[in-house]
Design a protein around this motif. Sequence first.
Motif, PDB file in Angstrom:
ATOM      1  N   GLU A 156      77.923  70.565  41.098  1.00 20.02           N
ATOM      2  CA  GLU A 156      77.280  70.445  40.020  1.00 20.02           C
ATOM      3  C   GLU A 156      78.063  70.261  38.883  1.00 20.02           C
ATOM      4  OE1 GLU A 156      74.474  73.573  40.110  1.00 20.02           O
ATOM      5  OE2 GLU A 156      73.388  72.588  41.604  1.00 20.02           O
ATOM      6  N   PRO A 194      72.919  67.323  32.823  1.00 22.19           N
ATOM      7  CA  PRO A 194      71.897  67.477  33.828  1.00 22.19           C
ATOM      8  C   PRO A 194      70.595  66.855  32.985  1.00 22.19           C
ATOM      9  CG  PRO A 194      73.164  69.221  34.211  1.00 22.19           C
ATOM     10  CD  PRO A 194      73.784  68.655  33.019  1.00 22.19           C
ATOM     11  N   ARG A 221      69.902  63.707  41.726  1.00 23.27           N
ATOM     12  CA  ARG A 221      69.907  64.218  40.360  1.00 23.27           C
ATOM     13  C   ARG A 221      70.055  63.114  39.310  1.00 23.27           C
ATOM     14  NH1 ARG A 221      75.034  68.043  42.022  1.00 23.27           N
ATOM     15  NH2 ARG A 221      75.868  65.693  42.467  1.00 23.27           N
TER      16      ARG A 221
END
Length: 502
Positions: free
Chosen positions: A164, A288, A312
């Motif tokens: 991430e 994000p 994502r």
Amino acid sequence: MKTNDNFAQKSPEQELDDFINALNLERQPIESTNEDVAELQSLTRRIKNLRPAVNPREQFTLQLQEKLLRGPKPQKRFLPWSALVASILVIIFLISPWSHSNKDLVLAMEQKVKQLENYHGILEKTSSNAAGETQIIQRIEIWSVGNKYATRSEEGIVTVNNGESRWISQPKSKEITLLPIYLDPHDFDLQEEASRAKQYPHKIVGEETIAGHEATRIEIEPPGGLPYYLWIDTETHLPIQLQTAMQKSLQTTFTFVTLETNTQIPNSTFNYDPPEGYRIIDQNPDKPAVTLAGAITISGLTPLQLSEKPQRMFASSNRIVFDFIDTIVIESKATTPFVLSPLATLGQAEGGPLEILPDSLRWQQNGLEIQVQGQRSEELAKQLTNSIAIPAEGQVLPNQSKVKVEIDMEIVKNNQQQVDAGSSPWQLDPAQVAFTFAVLKISPEGIQGEPPFDYNSLKVTSNTGTDATIQILEGPVKVVYLKRLIRQDQSGIWTVVGYDPR
């Protein structure tokens, strides 16, 4: 009476099967309380570890012979011993070292690497010169779990990619640098080296002890390049040492001085927790985005839609990244003319050029520049456009040049080795090779001052990865024909095989 499943006793064959599965997964197997099954487990472990097998005890041998002749007693719920012995013979054949050829050693390594759940080790990088003098350049500790990867140098510099976020923490300057999570290469990557060993010609050249482990050394020969070496642990079948070819009197060796696999690695190893007082340097523009609408708001773009939903999404000004874990799709605003990478194969998309690199496609469409990178690049690209043409891999174009160029293969081989050593990288670019060839047609003694015509007058009209044609809009040469004669991949140099005069 109904039996409680929690207390149901496993059959000998099930115990042996579970034992073998645990060994294959590099987990601690459960030892049987049955003396005979435990004996078979012990033999299996010794064969699996490629260690000299200890002869079974005499009493066990006599019992085994007796059961083979008479069969099991009716009251016992055991697998017939003939079948059990047949099973262990199959196991011995499948996992014993003498059942594999040289090629199978590399295949076994590839399978073992695929089975890795995680690993933790210390990687040592050393450099040697032609005089045999060696010095340690770097030693780093490595943790790897799935797509999470972390390293720590002896100076305390920590690099982490937790899937991430990706960052580098430098305690000396008290700085943390945030980086994109994509395009994160590693030294001596186990998966990559296993893949290369399978791809290129290789042979076993010896057995050695590396960091206290018995290992098989294989020589890998990339076409047209100098051979290099990889050591495979004979017990784990994992690569533990890599040695590059000697280039410019220097040679680099990477060694896992310790390597634990499928072990316990704390989750905190990959947690982003900046120490107090550290300065944060953000070099990661993509943030994000929970929804597509949010990504559109952040980027200001109207992206092309994919039929498949990404895992994502990330976005920044004029840019959206769709992450499918094994592949990413980057859509950004096309602000400059499309320039093809010199290492790329040329295809067509939406009536324009398509840049083709290993696991990567790039083109422009509807005012956007689109790049698809990863294992499913072609599959996902076709969700964005129906107008895409990719030349067949290794497609050879006929040499239709009006003038053939005589080739000295010894010179070509020497040029390839020079490029492998870091010299003359321009020979990896077909346009640069064609430009140099055309200029030397005008100035055979070399270029003095400005070149006689503009490099921008060159246009790549075809490039299949092995064959290319370059059109030149001015000068005495109209078209140049090139081939990768030594190595047909990105590391192979281009050679002019013919041309059309103007």
